[in-house]
Scaffold this motif. Structure first.
Motif, PDB file in Angstrom:
ATOM      1  N   PRO A  89       0.801  -1.228   0.000  1.00  0.00           N
ATOM      2  CA  PRO A  89       0.000   0.000   0.000  1.00  0.00           C
ATOM      3  C   PRO A  89       0.835   1.280   0.000  1.00  0.00           C
ATOM      4  CG  PRO A  89      -0.929  -1.573   1.545  1.00  0.00           C
ATOM      5  CD  PRO A  89       0.392  -2.126   1.107  1.00  0.00           C
ATOM      6  N   ALA A 106       3.638   5.917  -5.637  1.00  0.00           N
ATOM      7  CA  ALA A 106       3.890   5.694  -7.067  1.00  0.00           C
ATOM      8  C   ALA A 106       3.506   6.870  -7.968  1.00  0.00           C
ATOM      9  CB  ALA A 106       3.179   4.414  -7.539  1.00  0.00           C
ATOM     10  N   ARG A 151       3.841   1.648  -1.338  1.00  0.00           N
ATOM     11  CA  ARG A 151       4.365   1.809  -2.696  1.00  0.00           C
ATOM     12  C   ARG A 151       3.278   2.354  -3.623  1.00  0.00           C
ATOM     13  NH1 ARG A 151       7.615   3.697  -6.305  1.00  0.00           N
ATOM     14  NH2 ARG A 151       7.057   2.892  -8.369  1.00  0.00           N
ATOM     15  N   GLN A 152       2.070   1.861  -3.492  1.00  0.00           N
ATOM     16  CA  GLN A 152       0.967   2.341  -4.321  1.00  0.00           C
ATOM     17  C   GLN A 152       0.680   3.812  -4.046  1.00  0.00           C
ATOM     18  OE1 GLN A 152      -2.039  -0.517  -3.180  1.00  0.00           O
ATOM     19  NE2 GLN A 152      -1.504  -1.939  -4.840  1.00  0.00           N
ATOM     20  N   THR A 168       8.178   1.598 -12.148  1.00  0.00           N
ATOM     21  CA  THR A 168       8.018   0.291 -11.525  1.00  0.00           C
ATOM     22  C   THR A 168       9.330  -0.458 -11.398  1.00  0.00           C
ATOM     23  OG1 THR A 168       5.780   0.142 -12.433  1.00  0.00           O
ATOM     24  CG2 THR A 168       6.792  -1.907 -11.682  1.00  0.00           C
TER      25      THR A 168
END
Length: 384
Positions: free
Chosen positions: A248, A254, A250-251, A261
């Protein structure tokens, strides 16, 4: 008991170095790759990713990352401390040109990853070698030299000493770090340097908590950096275990991260100036601080197992947690192993910086009182 200034400085610098050493061997890999390589999460100091083949294995060769070795994050941090020792006052962009660059090109130190004494220039990344190219060879105005460099965490990763010199005064730490970072970075890379220094300074305040540190960072951060910290912080507040938080977080970061990625194959838009983006490392470090609730092991191991640029993430997270809790917050066995493996006295830089911090505070006090006296004279004259 509330940790003293001396204890917080020691804790912060030890915490940063240990975090750096923990994250080094898994830097650049994904959480899934780390999990597979180590048969589970990293829970302490581990060896090189490629084992005995570290000298030639790509993409890391020829650096001995692992076994408790610190990386360029700590080398740059200690170099900046030596500059403070020389100047014994606040630093600016010109101090980088006059003192930090000579440290990088003329003062050999033991470099654990090279297993040799060498010039720091021979270890630091290209984004840091930029300082030498622009300032020593190019004679660029130090306040403008950072423009054109790749925008990354290069300047932010070693700004903990700025926060410690300005302990409990995040606004001053932010301003000083922005000036120091000017020869090195621009855009959100420079902004991250200021915000990280402010976070370390905020962590030194009596009664500071992870939440108060993040609040101080948000009060100063601008543009994409602020938005990224806010987004990551919101997600982090719902987790108490990094196992559930890694994906979560990283999301959340991002949309602000330009690298993309695949950390080892950055996108064409990576590391370019922008008001909409942020480096990944600082928001994630602060996010793991919230997830770990200020506990060193939970916070730093979360940063390590996040992967990607995890040595810098763990360096930043470790510096803030160490400033919050002092030296006792850092597992002594880890600190001892890192110091011995890296052949570094990790307490000596802390003692030196503490001495300078006290001198700088005395100078600041004298300057403030002189200003107050002058202002009082000016305003009283106006009344008459």
């Amino acid at each position: 008991m509330t940790p003293t200034l001396d204890d917080r400085i020691t804790g912060s610098l030890l915490g940063a170095a240990v975090g750096d050493a923990l994250g080094g061997p898994v830097e650049g890999y994904t959480p899934e790759q780390i999990l597979e390589r180590h048969g589970g999460r990293v829970t302490g100091i581990v060896g090189p990713w490629n084992g005995d083949a570290w000298r030639t294995a790509r993409p890391i060769a020829p650096y001995h990352k692992g076994d408790g070795h610190v990386t360029d994050d700590t080398l740059m941090t200690h170099a900046l401390i030596r500059v403070y020792e020389k100047v014994r006052d606040h630093l600016d962009a010109y101090a980088v040109a006059d003192h930090l660059v000579p440290e990088l090109i003329g003062a050999p130190v033991w470099i654990p990853e090279l297993e040799a004494e060498a010039l720091p220039l021979q270890r630091i990344f290209l984004a840091e070698k930029w300082l030498v190219a622009r300032l020593h060879y190019g004679h660029v105005d130090p306040r403008e030299a950072g423009s054109g460099n790749i925008v990354n965490c290069g300047a932010a990763m070693y700004m903990a000493p700025v926060g410690l010199i300005n302990a409990a005064h995040p606004e001053a730490a932010y301003a000083e770090a922005l000036d120091i970072a000017a020869p090195h970075q621009s855009s959100y890379g420079r902004e991250a340097a200021g915000v990280f220094a402010a976070a370390v300074a905020a962590a030194c305040a009596p009664g500071a908590t992870p939440e108060s540190v993040v609040s101080a960072a948000l009060s100063l951060a601008k543009d994409g950096t602020r938005a990224a910290i806010e987004a990551v912080g919101e997600v982090a507040s719902g987790h108490t275990d990094f196992e559930t938080a890694v994906v979560p977080l990283r999301q959340a970061v991002a949309p602000f991260d330009t690298v993309g990625t695949d950390y080892r194959a950055p996108s064409l838009g990576a590391r370019r100036p922008s008001r909409l983006h942020a480096i990944e490392e600082l928001p994630i470090a602060l996010g793991m601080l919230l997830v770990g609730r200020g506990d060193y092991r939970r916070t730093v191991l979360g940063a390590v197992n996040y992967g990607r640029d995890c040595d810098s993430i763990a360096t930043m997270a470790g510096a803030v947690v160490g400033a919050l809790g002092g030296e006792s917050a850092i597992p002594s066995a880890w600190a001892k192993q890192v110091a011995e493996a890296s052949r570094l006295d990790l307490h000596a830089p802390a003692r030196a910086l503490t001495e300078v911090a006290r001198e700088v505070f005395a100078r600041d006090t004298a300057r403030r009182r002189a200003h107050e006296s002058a202002y009082a004279t000016l305003t009283s004259a106006a009344v008459r």
